[in-house]
Design a protein around this motif. Structure first.
Motif, short mmCIF file in Angstrom:
data_model
loop_
_atom_site.label_atom_id
_atom_site.label_comp_id
_atom_site.label_asym_id
_atom_site.label_seq_id
_atom_site.Cartn_x
_atom_site.Cartn_y
_atom_site.Cartn_z
N ARG A 77 4.76 78.23 44.40
CA ARG A 77 4.36 78.90 43.15
C ARG A 77 2.85 78.94 42.98
O ARG A 77 2.30 79.93 42.49
CB ARG A 77 5.02 78.22 41.95
CG ARG A 77 6.44 78.65 41.76
CD ARG A 77 6.97 78.16 40.43
NE ARG A 77 8.12 78.95 40.04
CZ ARG A 77 9.13 78.48 39.34
NH1 ARG A 77 9.13 77.23 38.94
NH2 ARG A 77 10.14 79.27 39.02
N TRP A 80 1.65 81.58 45.45
CA TRP A 80 2.10 82.90 45.00
C TRP A 80 1.27 83.37 43.81
O TRP A 80 0.83 84.51 43.75
CB TRP A 80 3.58 82.85 44.63
CG TRP A 80 4.11 84.18 44.21
CD1 TRP A 80 4.67 85.13 45.01
CD2 TRP A 80 4.12 84.73 42.89
NE1 TRP A 80 5.02 86.22 44.27
CE2 TRP A 80 4.69 86.01 42.96
CE3 TRP A 80 3.69 84.25 41.65
CZ2 TRP A 80 4.85 86.81 41.84
CZ3 TRP A 80 3.84 85.05 40.54
CH2 TRP A 80 4.42 86.32 40.65
N CYS A 96 6.29 83.42 38.67
CA CYS A 96 7.40 83.88 39.50
C CYS A 96 8.68 83.24 38.98
O CYS A 96 8.85 82.03 39.07
CB CYS A 96 7.14 83.48 40.96
SG CYS A 96 8.39 84.06 42.10
N TYR A 104 11.84 87.08 47.00
CA TYR A 104 11.00 86.55 48.07
C TYR A 104 11.87 86.00 49.20
O TYR A 104 11.62 86.27 50.38
CB TYR A 104 10.08 85.45 47.54
CG TYR A 104 9.17 84.89 48.61
CD1 TYR A 104 7.96 85.50 48.90
CD2 TYR A 104 9.55 83.77 49.34
CE1 TYR A 104 7.13 85.01 49.90
CE2 TYR A 104 8.72 83.28 50.34
CZ TYR A 104 7.52 83.89 50.62
OH TYR A 104 6.72 83.40 51.61
#
Length: 140
Positions: A77, A80, A96, A104
């Protein structure tokens, strides 16, 4: 004599459901005579809703997908979010969610499958119009 219970199952965007529950509370549809059930499409995004909206949803039953918090997930995370902010500087404080994680994972699995196939050539053959099938049947 008790009023019959009315059951509503809510499957819509979080923004639309926010408006729905604010209006439902305003017109008295959040009483004991009503049952509200959220699908995971709304339940998985409750974290993104304003506290005023959440207060209007008191008594609502929701389903949320559980994703165990692991060090691997936390690291993913962070990476990302850093990449997302670089690619989308105008969007602030985006995270996310479970749907993003699933997307993903699906894209990653597809990429691994393509790597396993290697340099194979994929062609489409012209479909026989008399045969009632999908275009996937012509993939070879």
């Amino acid at each position: 004599m008790a009023m019959p219970t009315r059951v509503f199952i809510v499957h819509m965007t979080p923004k639309l459901s926010s408006s729905l529950f604010a209006k439902a509370k305003e017109i008295g549809m959040m009483s004991q005579s009503y049952v509200w059930i959220l699908t995971n499409g709304v339940g998985n995004r409750l974290w993104s809703m304003h506290s005023v909206v959440l207060n209007s949803m008191q008594g609502v039953l929701g389903v949320e997908t559980e994703v165990p918090i692991t060090m691997e997930l936390t690291n993913f995370r962070i990476k990302w979010k850093r990449q997302f902010q670089q690619d989308n500087p105008a969007i602030i404080d985006f995270d996310c969610d479970v749907f993003g994680l699933r997307a993903y994972d699906a894209a990653f699995a597809l990429a691994l499958a393509v790597e396993q196939v290697g340099n194979a050539s994929f062609d489409f053959q012209k479909r026989n119009p008399s045969f009632n099938s999908t275009d996937l049947d012509t993939f070879c």
